[in-house]
Design a protein around this motif. Structure first.
Motif, PDB file in Angstrom:
ATOM      1  N   ARG A   1       0.015  28.424 -38.671  1.00 53.23           N
ATOM      2  CA  ARG A   1       1.142  27.484 -38.595  1.00 53.23           C
ATOM      3  C   ARG A   1       0.704  26.129 -38.038  1.00 53.23           C
ATOM      4  O   ARG A   1       1.150  25.085 -38.510  1.00 53.23           O
ATOM      5  CB  ARG A   1       2.241  28.091 -37.734  1.00 53.23           C
ATOM      6  CG  ARG A   1       3.510  27.338 -37.822  1.00 53.23           C
ATOM      7  CD  ARG A   1       4.673  28.199 -37.525  1.00 53.23           C
ATOM      8  NE  ARG A   1       5.863  27.435 -37.833  1.00 53.23           N
ATOM      9  CZ  ARG A   1       7.058  27.857 -37.629  1.00 53.23           C
ATOM     10  NH1 ARG A   1       7.242  29.059 -37.130  1.00 53.23           N
ATOM     11  NH2 ARG A   1       8.094  27.121 -37.919  1.00 53.23           N
ATOM     12  N   LEU A   2      -0.150  26.138 -37.013  1.00 50.57           N
ATOM     13  CA  LEU A   2      -0.631  24.879 -36.441  1.00 50.57           C
ATOM     14  C   LEU A   2      -1.511  24.110 -37.422  1.00 50.57           C
ATOM     15  O   LEU A   2      -1.524  22.876 -37.418  1.00 50.57           O
ATOM     16  CB  LEU A   2      -1.410  25.146 -35.146  1.00 50.57           C
ATOM     17  CG  LEU A   2      -0.585  25.586 -33.946  1.00 50.57           C
ATOM     18  CD1 LEU A   2      -1.498  26.076 -32.823  1.00 50.57           C
ATOM     19  CD2 LEU A   2       0.308  24.441 -33.461  1.00 50.57           C
TER      20      LEU A   2
ATOM     21  N   ASN B   1      -5.303  14.182 -36.689  1.00 49.22           N
ATOM     22  CA  ASN B   1      -4.893  15.447 -36.088  1.00 49.22           C
ATOM     23  C   ASN B   1      -5.675  15.736 -34.816  1.00 49.22           C
ATOM     24  O   ASN B   1      -6.529  14.969 -34.407  1.00 49.22           O
ATOM     25  CB  ASN B   1      -4.994  16.600 -37.089  1.00 49.22           C
ATOM     26  CG  ASN B   1      -6.416  16.948 -37.481  1.00 49.22           C
ATOM     27  OD1 ASN B   1      -7.388  16.451 -36.932  1.00 49.22           O
ATOM     28  ND2 ASN B   1      -6.538  17.834 -38.461  1.00 49.22           N
ATOM     29  N   GLU B   2      -5.346  16.835 -34.200  1.00 49.43           N
ATOM     30  CA  GLU B   2      -5.973  17.273 -32.948  1.00 49.43           C
ATOM     31  C   GLU B   2      -6.723  18.578 -33.203  1.00 49.43           C
ATOM     32  O   GLU B   2      -6.388  19.324 -34.120  1.00 49.43           O
ATOM     33  CB  GLU B   2      -4.905  17.531 -31.881  1.00 49.43           C
ATOM     34  CG  GLU B   2      -3.983  16.360 -31.597  1.00 49.43           C
ATOM     35  CD  GLU B   2      -4.596  15.343 -30.664  1.00 49.43           C
ATOM     36  OE1 GLU B   2      -5.592  15.668 -29.990  1.00 49.43           O
ATOM     37  OE2 GLU B   2      -4.065  14.225 -30.606  1.00 49.43           O
ATOM     38  N   THR B   3      -7.711  18.859 -32.356  1.00 49.69           N
ATOM     39  CA  THR B   3      -8.394  20.147 -32.396  1.00 49.69           C
ATOM     40  C   THR B   3      -7.850  21.009 -31.264  1.00 49.69           C
ATOM     41  O   THR B   3      -7.727  20.557 -30.127  1.00 49.69           O
ATOM     42  CB  THR B   3      -9.919  19.988 -32.253  1.00 49.69           C
ATOM     43  OG1 THR B   3     -10.410  19.297 -33.412  1.00 49.69           O
ATOM     44  CG2 THR B   3     -10.619  21.344 -32.158  1.00 49.69           C
ATOM     45  N   ILE B   4      -7.506  22.248 -31.596  1.00 48.30           N
ATOM     46  CA  ILE B   4      -6.984  23.215 -30.636  1.00 48.30           C
ATOM     47  C   ILE B   4      -7.919  24.417 -30.643  1.00 48.30           C
ATOM     48  O   ILE B   4      -8.159  25.014 -31.696  1.00 48.30           O
ATOM     49  CB  ILE B   4      -5.557  23.665 -31.008  1.00 48.30           C
ATOM     50  CG1 ILE B   4      -4.625  22.452 -31.119  1.00 48.30           C
ATOM     51  CG2 ILE B   4      -5.026  24.682 -29.989  1.00 48.30           C
ATOM     52  CD1 ILE B   4      -3.287  22.765 -31.765  1.00 48.30           C
TER      53      ILE B   4
ATOM     54  N   SER C   1       1.928  20.963 -44.114  1.00 46.37           N
ATOM     55  CA  SER C   1       3.024  20.697 -45.043  1.00 46.37           C
ATOM     56  C   SER C   1       4.128  19.819 -44.449  1.00 46.37           C
ATOM     57  O   SER C   1       4.790  19.091 -45.166  1.00 46.37           O
ATOM     58  CB  SER C   1       3.616  22.009 -45.566  1.00 46.37           C
ATOM     59  OG  SER C   1       4.155  22.768 -44.496  1.00 46.37           O
ATOM     60  N   ARG C   2       4.350  19.889 -43.125  1.00 44.49           N
ATOM     61  CA  ARG C   2       5.414  19.089 -42.517  1.00 44.49           C
ATOM     62  C   ARG C   2       4.879  17.949 -41.653  1.00 44.49           C
ATOM     63  O   ARG C   2       5.481  16.902 -41.557  1.00 44.49           O
ATOM     64  CB  ARG C   2       6.331  19.970 -41.685  1.00 44.49           C
ATOM     65  CG  ARG C   2       7.225  20.837 -42.554  1.00 44.49           C
ATOM     66  CD  ARG C   2       7.939  21.797 -41.692  1.00 44.49           C
ATOM     67  NE  ARG C   2       6.946  22.838 -41.382  1.00 44.49           N
ATOM     68  CZ  ARG C   2       7.214  24.049 -41.019  1.00 44.49           C
ATOM     69  NH1 ARG C   2       8.450  24.393 -40.842  1.00 44.49           N
ATOM     70  NH2 ARG C   2       6.277  24.925 -40.788  1.00 44.49           N
ATOM     71  N   VAL C   3       3.800  18.167 -41.000  1.00 41.99           N
ATOM     72  CA  VAL C   3       3.148  17.167 -40.145  1.00 41.99           C
ATOM     73  C   VAL C   3       1.656  17.287 -40.388  1.00 41.99           C
ATOM     74  O   VAL C   3       1.212  18.264 -40.978  1.00 41.99           O
ATOM     75  CB  VAL C   3       3.452  17.410 -38.639  1.00 41.99           C
ATOM     76  CG1 VAL C   3       4.925  17.250 -38.344  1.00 41.99           C
ATOM     77  CG2 VAL C   3       2.985  18.774 -38.198  1.00 41.99           C
ATOM     78  N   PRO C   4       0.870  16.298 -39.939  1.00 37.54           N
ATOM     79  CA  PRO C   4      -0.575  16.508 -40.110  1.00 37.54           C
ATOM     80  C   PRO C   4      -0.997  17.819 -39.448  1.00 37.54           C
ATOM     81  O   PRO C   4      -0.697  18.060 -38.281  1.00 37.54           O
ATOM     82  CB  PRO C   4      -1.192  15.310 -39.382  1.00 37.54           C
ATOM     83  CG  PRO C   4      -0.122  14.284 -39.332  1.00 37.54           C
ATOM     84  CD  PRO C   4       1.180  15.050 -39.275  1.00 37.54           C
TER      85      PRO C   4
END
Length: 166
Positions: free
Chosen positions: A47-48, A25-28, A52-55
């Motif tokens: 949400r980010l 994953n990425e850090t935001i 559940s749907r994407v990493p």
């Protein structure tokens, strides 16, 4: 959700992390505007971070100095853009010390983000910068000086970029 306090100079910044940093994953890092607090980002950050749907991403929000749960500097000092940009640098260093982040700013959070990406501090720390309704003050000033009427009509917009300037 993890809450912590990060010290930047003599200011104590309230930081919230959602999701866990992983290799997938990425850090935001998200910076709010004035007079908002970091909870402005709550629904978006959730949400980010939701995997559940994407990493899910590792999402970091913080209250800027003197706002929300953050405390102002212990010694009376002006809130300069340089100090506020240093706060971003400190939060990134504390929450994502070994990998680049995506920086997102809203309103004055975008203005602070512009200050940060205009310095050498960001060269090893950012993957991208996105601002929502937060102009670069140098571009705004230049537009106002060169053509005040056109700048007012266009909202003094500077160039739109979502990639790092550094």
């Amino acid at each position: 959700m993890k809450r912590s306090t990060v010290v930047s100079g003599t200011a104590a910044l309230a930081v919230t992390e959602r999701g866990t940093p992983t290799t997938d994953n990425e850090t935001i890092v998200m910076v709010h505007g004035w007079p908002d607090r970091s909870d402005l980002w709550g629904p978006v950050a959730e949400r980010l971070a939701d995997g559940s749907r994407v990493p899910g991403h590792h999402v970091v929000t913080f209250d800027t100095r003197g706002v929300g749960h953050s405390l102002p500097a212990t010694v009376h000092q002006p809130f300069t853009l340089d100090k506020l940009a240093s706060d971003i640098d400190t939060v990134i260093g504390a929450t994502s010390p070994n990998r680049r982040v995506h920086l997102v700013g809203h309103d004055w959070g975008g203005v602070i983000g512009w200050e940060y990406v205009s310095t050498d501090r960001c060269t090893t720390k950012l993957k991208s910068f996105t601002t929502v309704s937060g102009p670069n003050l140098d571009h705004t000033g230049e537009a106002m000086r060169s053509s005040p009427q056109a700048a007012v009509r266009q909202g003094a917009k500077g160039p739109s970029r979502s990639t790092p300037w550094c």
